[in-house]
Design a protein around this motif. Structure first.
Motif, PDB file in Angstrom:
ATOM      1  N   ALA A  89      34.685  26.623  56.531  1.00 57.68           N
ATOM      2  CA  ALA A  89      36.108  26.276  56.473  1.00 57.68           C
ATOM      3  C   ALA A  89      36.795  26.971  55.299  1.00 57.68           C
ATOM      4  O   ALA A  89      37.992  27.308  55.372  1.00 57.68           O
ATOM      5  N   LYS A  90      36.047  27.190  54.208  1.00 60.79           N
ATOM      6  CA  LYS A  90      36.629  27.887  53.063  1.00 60.79           C
ATOM      7  C   LYS A  90      36.883  29.358  53.395  1.00 60.79           C
ATOM      8  O   LYS A  90      37.840  29.959  52.912  1.00 60.79           O
ATOM      9  N   CYS A  91      36.007  29.947  54.223  1.00 56.45           N
ATOM     10  CA  CYS A  91      36.196  31.336  54.623  1.00 56.45           C
ATOM     11  C   CYS A  91      37.524  31.511  55.362  1.00 56.45           C
ATOM     12  O   CYS A  91      38.211  32.530  55.228  1.00 56.45           O
ATOM     13  N   LEU A  92      37.879  30.496  56.156  1.00 55.92           N
ATOM     14  CA  LEU A  92      39.060  30.599  57.011  1.00 55.92           C
ATOM     15  C   LEU A  92      40.367  30.448  56.238  1.00 55.92           C
ATOM     16  O   LEU A  92      41.443  30.567  56.815  1.00 55.92           O
ATOM     17  N   TYR A  93      40.279  30.171  54.949  1.00 58.37           N
ATOM     18  CA  TYR A  93      41.488  30.163  54.124  1.00 58.37           C
ATOM     19  C   TYR A  93      42.079  31.565  54.070  1.00 58.37           C
ATOM     20  O   TYR A  93      43.294  31.742  54.044  1.00 58.37           O
ATOM     21  N   CYS A  94      41.202  32.592  54.063  1.00 56.43           N
ATOM     22  CA  CYS A  94      41.644  33.980  54.000  1.00 56.43           C
ATOM     23  C   CYS A  94      41.353  34.763  55.283  1.00 56.43           C
ATOM     24  O   CYS A  94      42.119  35.643  55.657  1.00 56.43           O
ATOM     25  N   GLU A 100      46.528  36.922  56.331  1.00 54.56           N
ATOM     26  CA  GLU A 100      47.733  37.448  55.703  1.00 54.56           C
ATOM     27  C   GLU A 100      47.364  38.674  54.886  1.00 54.56           C
ATOM     28  O   GLU A 100      46.187  38.994  54.709  1.00 54.56           O
ATOM     29  N   GLU A 101      48.370  39.353  54.346  1.00 57.26           N
ATOM     30  CA  GLU A 101      48.115  40.449  53.416  1.00 57.26           C
ATOM     31  C   GLU A 101      47.440  39.902  52.164  1.00 57.26           C
ATOM     32  O   GLU A 101      47.609  38.730  51.798  1.00 57.26           O
ATOM     33  N   PHE A 102      46.696  40.756  51.488  1.00 62.10           N
ATOM     34  CA  PHE A 102      45.923  40.337  50.323  1.00 62.10           C
ATOM     35  C   PHE A 102      46.766  39.541  49.313  1.00 62.10           C
ATOM     36  O   PHE A 102      46.406  38.443  48.899  1.00 62.10           O
ATOM     37  N   ASN A 103      47.874  40.132  48.888  1.00 65.00           N
ATOM     38  CA  ASN A 103      48.641  39.512  47.811  1.00 65.00           C
ATOM     39  C   ASN A 103      49.238  38.171  48.229  1.00 65.00           C
ATOM     40  O   ASN A 103      49.332  37.248  47.421  1.00 65.00           O
ATOM     41  N   THR A 104      49.632  38.078  49.485  1.00 66.46           N
ATOM     42  CA  THR A 104      50.161  36.799  49.971  1.00 66.46           C
ATOM     43  C   THR A 104      49.101  35.720  49.881  1.00 66.46           C
ATOM     44  O   THR A 104      49.382  34.588  49.475  1.00 66.46           O
ATOM     45  N   LEU A 105      47.868  36.055  50.233  1.00 66.63           N
ATOM     46  CA  LEU A 105      46.773  35.093  50.147  1.00 66.63           C
ATOM     47  C   LEU A 105      46.581  34.612  48.719  1.00 66.63           C
ATOM     48  O   LEU A 105      46.383  33.422  48.464  1.00 66.63           O
ATOM     49  N   CYS A 106      46.632  35.536  47.787  1.00 63.60           N
ATOM     50  CA  CYS A 106      46.375  35.182  46.384  1.00 63.60           C
ATOM     51  C   CYS A 106      47.539  34.406  45.774  1.00 63.60           C
ATOM     52  O   CYS A 106      47.343  33.433  45.043  1.00 63.60           O
ATOM     53  N   PHE A 107      48.759  34.857  46.070  1.00 65.65           N
ATOM     54  CA  PHE A 107      49.929  34.248  45.450  1.00 65.65           C
ATOM     55  C   PHE A 107      50.223  32.848  45.977  1.00 65.65           C
ATOM     56  O   PHE A 107      51.034  32.126  45.407  1.00 65.65           O
ATOM     57  N   ARG A 144      52.098  31.965  39.514  1.00 66.65           N
ATOM     58  CA  ARG A 144      52.618  32.501  38.256  1.00 66.65           C
ATOM     59  C   ARG A 144      52.393  33.997  38.140  1.00 66.65           C
ATOM     60  O   ARG A 144      53.146  34.703  37.466  1.00 66.65           O
ATOM     61  N   GLN A 145      51.349  34.470  38.791  1.00 70.37           N
ATOM     62  CA  GLN A 145      51.028  35.888  38.705  1.00 70.37           C
ATOM     63  C   GLN A 145      52.042  36.755  39.438  1.00 70.37           C
ATOM     64  O   GLN A 145      52.073  37.980  39.239  1.00 70.37           O
ATOM     65  N   THR A 146      52.878  36.153  40.270  1.00 70.57           N
ATOM     66  CA  THR A 146      53.883  36.944  40.976  1.00 70.57           C
ATOM     67  C   THR A 146      54.864  37.575  39.993  1.00 70.57           C
ATOM     68  O   THR A 146      55.543  38.545  40.327  1.00 70.57           O
ATOM     69  N   ARG A 147      54.947  37.039  38.778  1.00 71.86           N
ATOM     70  CA  ARG A 147      55.856  37.602  37.778  1.00 71.86           C
ATOM     71  C   ARG A 147      55.138  38.032  36.504  1.00 71.86           C
ATOM     72  O   ARG A 147      55.532  38.983  35.857  1.00 71.86           O
ATOM     73  N   GLN A 148      54.074  37.321  36.146  1.00 81.75           N
ATOM     74  CA  GLN A 148      53.495  37.510  34.827  1.00 81.75           C
ATOM     75  C   GLN A 148      52.402  38.562  34.758  1.00 81.75           C
ATOM     76  O   GLN A 148      52.101  39.062  33.680  1.00 81.75           O
ATOM     77  N   HIS A 149      51.782  38.918  35.869  1.00 82.31           N
ATOM     78  CA  HIS A 149      50.653  39.845  35.818  1.00 82.31           C
ATOM     79  C   HIS A 149      51.151  41.272  35.650  1.00 82.31           C
ATOM     80  O   HIS A 149      52.116  41.696  36.290  1.00 82.31           O
ATOM     81  N   ALA A 192      47.156  50.152  49.820  1.00 80.92           N
ATOM     82  CA  ALA A 192      47.779  49.913  48.515  1.00 80.92           C
ATOM     83  C   ALA A 192      46.866  49.081  47.616  1.00 80.92           C
ATOM     84  O   ALA A 192      46.021  48.316  48.094  1.00 80.92           O
ATOM     85  N   VAL A 193      47.068  49.228  46.319  1.00 84.24           N
ATOM     86  CA  VAL A 193      46.368  48.388  45.351  1.00 84.24           C
ATOM     87  C   VAL A 193      46.844  46.954  45.523  1.00 84.24           C
ATOM     88  O   VAL A 193      48.036  46.688  45.729  1.00 84.24           O
ATOM     89  N   ALA A 194      45.913  46.008  45.484  1.00 76.57           N
ATOM     90  CA  ALA A 194      46.235  44.587  45.645  1.00 76.57           C
ATOM     91  C   ALA A 194      45.336  43.780  44.712  1.00 76.57           C
ATOM     92  O   ALA A 194      44.490  44.336  43.993  1.00 76.57           O
ATOM     93  N   CYS A 195      45.522  42.480  44.712  1.00 76.10           N
ATOM     94  CA  CYS A 195      44.742  41.616  43.820  1.00 76.10           C
ATOM     95  C   CYS A 195      43.231  41.845  43.960  1.00 76.10           C
ATOM     96  O   CYS A 195      42.529  41.993  42.949  1.00 76.10           O
TER      97      CYS A 195
END
Length: 308
Positions: free
Chosen positions: A176-181, A208-215, A220-225, A261-264
């Motif tokens: 079930a954790k795998c299906l989060y991404c 979803e796209e990589f960054n959407t999954l992470c964000f 907070r990383q959407t602005r601070q990283h 593209a580069v992603a998280c």
């Protein structure tokens, strides 16, 4: 899935309330005192008591509120039915009513702004509570804001889900954790992103796209990283060559997203140690500090792509 939705809801309550304190709901707002606008901070100022009260109440007297509806009293905060941080105005069932602690007042068995916010705290003209509890919450101001939620809600049902904890107590993968991404659980021994790009068997598919999954969690990383400045794009040919050389030299992967593209996940490995067999390049970085795919020798994660 139900717990995941609850977890997202409690995070929303805990971190988003400030976003919904935007000024000025639709429509006209009337004010009693000259010069008061939706942007005026009337709290902790005895000159503006009559914005909320028909007259200034004495100690022990009735509040004499100008409006019977607290959402009107709090009208400067822009509350409309679609953006309440918590549902209001719904009559509680006897069972739900028993969950409300003493000291959290209801109005005819319904939750109002005053249920969670002690609006009388702002009546301290000296502003003693201003820095201690600026949101007037009915919890100890030293506690996290989510502590307010757990006054009524069972904390065990709202604990934050970590998709990175992917193994159970016996060391088996929690699918079930795998299906989060992932759309489906990949074969951790054979599936690779390179196979996905080439169309070969053993693909790795994402919801979803990589960054959407992470964000979704790392908001907070959407602005601070630092990566947000100029990294989230396809690398030029020179950088791509550096990445290929570093992958071969270090025995690691620096995956790009579906558009190249580069992603998280290019720098961070989202998997728990033990998910991917340790001899495979995709296992590097799992369980390391900040999940970096390269962690030793200072800024090696940077020089994997850049030549200094």
């Amino acid at each position: 899935m139900k717990k995941r939705k609850k977890a997202a809801f409690i995070i929303f309550l805990a971190v988003s309330s400030a976003a919904y304190a935007s000024k000025g709901p639709p429509g006209e707002m009337s004010f009693v005192n000259h010069g008061v606008t939706p942007d005026t901070n009337i709290h902790f100022n005895e000159e503006f008591c009559t914005e909320c009260h028909l007259e200034i109440p004495g100690k022990g007297q009735k509040l004499l509120l100008r409006f019977a509806d607290f959402t009107q009293t709090c009208r400067c905060h822009g509350y409309t039915p679609e953006n309440y941080t918590h549902p209001l105005g719904t009559k509680l069932s006897p069972e739900d009513k028993r969950k409300i602690p003493k000291g959290f007042p209801l109005a005819e068995d319904t939750i109002t702004c005053n249920t969670c916010h002690d609006l009388t705290l702002q009546c301290d003209a000296q502003g003693k509570a201003n820095h201690r509890n600026g949101n007037f919450l009915r919890v100890n101001s030293l506690q996290p804001r989510s502590a307010l939620c757990y006054q009524c809600h069972d904390i065990s049902s709202y604990q934050r889900l970590s998709p990175h904890q992917q193994l159970d107590s016996s060391g088996k993968i929690i699918k079930a954790k795998c299906l989060y991404c992932h759309r489906m659980k990949p074969d951790e021994k054979k599936a690779t992103l390179k196979k996905q790009r080439s169309g070969a068997a053993g693909t790795v598919e994402f919801v979803e796209e990589f960054n959407t999954l992470c964000f979704r969690c790392h908001y907070r990383q959407t602005r601070q990283h630092i990566i947000n400045a100029n990294h989230l794009k396809p690398p030029p040919a020179k950088i791509l060559a550096n990445i290929a050389n570093s992958e071969k030299r270090l025995g690691v992967i620096f995956p790009l997203d579906g558009k190249g593209a580069v992603a998280c996940p290019t720098c961070h490995n989202p998997h728990q140690r033990g998910i991917i067999p340790p001899e495979l390049p995709g296992a590097k970085g799992a369980g390391e500090r900040k999940r970096l795919r390269v962690t030793k020798q200072g800024h090696k994660i940077c020089v994997a792509c850049h030549n200094y």
